[in-house]
Design a protein around this motif. Structure first.
Motif, PDB file in Angstrom:
ATOM      1  N   MET A  82       0.824  -1.204   0.000  1.00 36.07           N
ATOM      2  CA  MET A  82       0.000   0.000   0.000  1.00 36.07           C
ATOM      3  C   MET A  82       0.854   1.248   0.000  1.00 36.07           C
ATOM      4  SD  MET A  82      -3.113  -0.613  -0.307  1.00 36.07           S
ATOM      5  CE  MET A  82      -3.415  -2.238  -0.961  1.00 36.07           C
ATOM      6  N   ARG A  83       1.932   1.151   0.703  1.00 33.86           N
ATOM      7  CA  ARG A  83       2.839   2.294   0.744  1.00 33.86           C
ATOM      8  C   ARG A  83       3.387   2.575  -0.647  1.00 33.86           C
ATOM      9  NH1 ARG A  83       7.340   0.861   3.627  1.00 33.86           N
ATOM     10  NH2 ARG A  83       6.017  -0.483   4.890  1.00 33.86           N
ATOM     11  N   SER A  96       0.803   4.067  -3.113  1.00 33.27           N
ATOM     12  CA  SER A  96       0.333   5.435  -2.876  1.00 33.27           C
ATOM     13  C   SER A  96       1.386   6.460  -3.246  1.00 33.27           C
ATOM     14  CB  SER A  96      -0.071   5.596  -1.411  1.00 33.27           C
ATOM     15  OG  SER A  96       0.999   5.176  -0.591  1.00 33.27           O
ATOM     16  N   GLU A  97       2.563   5.939  -3.579  1.00 36.59           N
ATOM     17  CA  GLU A  97       3.629   6.894  -3.877  1.00 36.59           C
ATOM     18  C   GLU A  97       3.461   7.516  -5.250  1.00 36.59           C
ATOM     19  OE1 GLU A  97       7.221   4.779  -3.494  1.00 36.59           O
ATOM     20  OE2 GLU A  97       7.062   4.567  -1.309  1.00 36.59           O
ATOM     21  N   GLY A 119      -3.598   4.710  -6.068  1.00 32.27           N
ATOM     22  CA  GLY A 119      -3.555   3.962  -4.826  1.00 32.27           C
ATOM     23  C   GLY A 119      -4.596   2.859  -4.740  1.00 32.27           C
ATOM     24  N   LYS A 120      -5.474   2.773  -5.725  1.00 32.03           N
ATOM     25  CA  LYS A 120      -6.513   1.741  -5.667  1.00 32.03           C
ATOM     26  C   LYS A 120      -6.225   0.640  -6.678  1.00 32.03           C
ATOM     27  CE  LYS A 120      -9.686   4.826  -5.919  1.00 32.03           C
ATOM     28  NZ  LYS A 120     -10.803   5.782  -5.798  1.00 32.03           N
TER      29      LYS A 120
END
Lengths: 477, 135
Positions: free
Chosen positions: B36-37, B40-41, B105-106
């Motif tokens: 997830m990290r 999201s970048e 991010g999805k």
């Protein structure tokens, strides 16, 4: 007393009303009985009475062309007859030869053990005359057919073991035994012939059944496809059969669509048909996917398509952007917004096609590098790697079909129901013409003189007529 | 003392098992957090493999659209295997899943979902929302 040889008819008999056939052996070949019961036959033979009636009917039976009567082993045909006529035709020597033939069988169970005097030549109808002739035949000892061996022992046993050698003076017992032997031999020959015929007919039936099975299988397959069925038919061939069936279904649905459009059915009904047609396409994509697991090359190379289709193939099917372009040109009465939507759809599918083509190129490059780079001595390792890479082909085919499917669905969302129906008709027509082009081309190569510069003189006029009006429509391709 | 410890392990295997399960779950959560990290970048993140051709196709697709993507080559990552397992769990599938793409991010999914989104026009929307595409 006329000398009566086997195989000769005695036309001098005043009482002979039977319809004889010249050659007794051939006449007896006519049986078509399907039963085959040695036991019954033996029993029947054993139970033969010595009475003249019996003899007469038996003898007449030989030459009446109803051999099944004498041979108990074909119960399916004659038995029914026999049961029905059991009381009616006893001792009847005149009239129907079949009757006498049948009655002979009927008589057998009634007579106790009695020697058979099976002189083939005794055609007499009346009892007494028959009896006289029989005796005379016995004494004369005319030509005898070589006796078969199989039922002989049974007869001899039943006879209670009479005389043993043919060289002795011909007493009644010996003569009777000889006659029995003759009859047994004849019966054996008839049995053999009948059996062979039965085998032949069964063989024919078997081939027919196999053909039916193949046909049924190919039809049933499309509804219930499972990859492992049909072990001796290759998956490629199976797919070809299924695709042929899909094409038939396609034609049917397109005709329905066309009729629906012409009849100006309501939108709801048209929508049902359009959605049914979409499902029809979904079905072919699904089957292609399943087949690809077994034989990806067959599907990607388009072995199931006609030649012209194969030429313009893109990853095992049509190129969505081309189809959309064709539709943009062919469809009439399309709103501005819809045209924009279709151009956008075409653009998206072009990008997707480009991406997939590049991916496929990279796959090819990778496989080529792997194979080409394999050292001469031990390339097995490289081959294994190459095989692993080829497995990705199925993925690309899957994505290409997915793209086609999504494009078709999106098309239906963009257009009205009627326009969607028209689009399907246009696509169907396009492919029909491609197929016609292939067959035309094939016939052209076969015979150059058929297609002259004057196109109207082509022998496949219907195809050409179909092609001519659409000349300009395909100029964009 | 050691005898007690021995008895403890012998007598209470269920506890040991539960501890192992808990540890594994924590690791998985760590992995998930890590994924997830990463996603999201950047607006568009592709998890791929350098030798996979379908991944190349996906990269070409985004390039053709003019979208800048961040590509994570899992076969060159030390924790690549675990991340691939995490992705498989995310996609709820047992087969190899690469390439996998995240937008904004999805999770979007694999190549077929991406193509479906692209054909029906929602991909462009997603990209614009994520700020990866300006028109």
């Amino acid at each position: 007393m006329a000398s009566q040889r086997i195989g000769e008819l005695d036309f001098s008999e005043p009482y002979g009303i039977h319809h004889r056939i010249n050659n007794p052996s051939s006449s007896l070949i006519n049986d078509q009985g399907s039963g085959f019961d040695f036991g019954e036959l033996e029993e029947a033979i054993g139970l033969q009475g010595v009475k003249i009636r019996n003899d007469e009917t038996k003898a007449s039976a030989f030459f009446t062309g109803k051999p099944a009567a004498t041979l108990e082993m074909f119960p399916s045909w004659p038995m029914r007859f026999h049961q029905s006529s059991i009381g009616g035709t006893n001792n009847k020597s005149g009239g129907e030869s079949s009757d006498s033939a049948l009655s002979s069988k009927n008589e057998n169970p009634f007579e106790p053990e009695s020697p058979l005097s099976k002189k083939a030549s005794s055609f007499c109808s009346s009892d007494q005359l028959q009896h006289l002739q029989l005796q005379q035949d016995m004494t004369n000892n005319n030509d005898v057919i070589k006796t078969a061996s199989s039922p002989k022992s049974a007869h001899e046993k039943r006879k209670g073991g009479g005389s043993t050698s043919d060289n002795k003076p011909l007493d009644a017992k010996t003569l009777r035994r000889l006659a029995q032997n003759r009859e047994a031999a004849r019966k054996s020959r008839l049995r053999k012939k009948a059996y062979v015929q039965q085998l032949e007919s069964s063989r024919l039936k078997l081939t027919q059944l196999e053909q039916d099975l193949q046909r049924a299988r190919s039809q049933g397959m499309f509804m219930d496809w499972s990859g492992g069925v049909g072990s001796n038919i290759s998956s490629g061939a199976m797919f070809d059969m299924e695709y042929a069936r899909w094409l038939e279904e396609d034609n049917r649905l397109l005709t329905e669509l066309r009729n629906g459009l012409e009849a100006a059915l309501s939108d709801n009904e048209m929508r049902v048909m359009v959605e049914g047609y979409l499902c029809h396409y979904d079905e072919v994509f699904r089957v292609k996917g399943v087949t690809a697991k077994a034989d990806v090359f067959h599907v990607i190379n388009g072995g199931w398509t006609s030649q012209a289709e194969r030429c313009f193939l893109w990853i095992g099917g049509f190129r969505p952007s081309e189809i959309i372009m064709m539709l943009i040109q062919q469809l009439e009465a399309v709103a501005e917004q819809q045209i924009m939507g279709m151009y956008g759809l075409r653009h998206s599918s072009q990008q997707a096609e480009e991406a997939l083509s590049q991916g496929l190129d990279q796959l090819q490059q990778s496989v080529v590098d792997t194979i080409a780079g394999a050292p001469l001595v031990d390339g097995v390792q490289q081959m294994v790697v190459a095989v692993g890479k080829l497995a990705n082909l199925e993925g690309f085919l899957r994505q290409a079909d997915n793209l086609r499917q999504q494009t078709l669905h999106q098309l239906c969302r963009l257009l009205t129901v009627r326009q969607a129906a028209r689009s399907f008709l246009v696509i169907g027509e396009y492919y029909a013409r491609l197929r016609a082009l292939s067959s035309l081309w094939a016939s052209r190569s076969r015979d150059q003189t058929i297609i002259t510069s004057d196109e109207n003189s082509c022998q496949t006029t219907t195809d050409m007529q179909m092609l001519q009006p659409s000349h300009n429509h395909f100029s964009s391709f | 003392m050691s005898q007690e410890k021995l008895m403890h392990y012998q007598v209470d295997p269920w506890n040991c098992y539960m501890m192992r399960v808990r540890r594994r779950r924590m690791e998985e959560e760590d992995e998930m957090e890590r994924v997830m990290r990463i996603v999201s970048e950047s607006a568009v993140v592709i998890f791929s493999s350098s030798s996979c051709c379908m991944c190349h196709a996906m990269k070409s697709l985004f390039c053709g659209m003019g979208v800048n993507t961040m590509v994570h080559e899992l076969d060159q990552d030390s924790k690549g295997k675990q991340m691939e397992k995490t992705l498989m769990r995310l996609l709820a599938t047992n087969s190899t899943t690469l390439p996998v793409v995240f937008i904004g991010g999805k999770l979007v999914g694999s190549m077929d979902t991406l193509l479906a989104f692209h054909v029906n026009g929602s991909l462009v929307q997603l990209l614009k929302q994520a700020g990866a595409l300006w028109l």
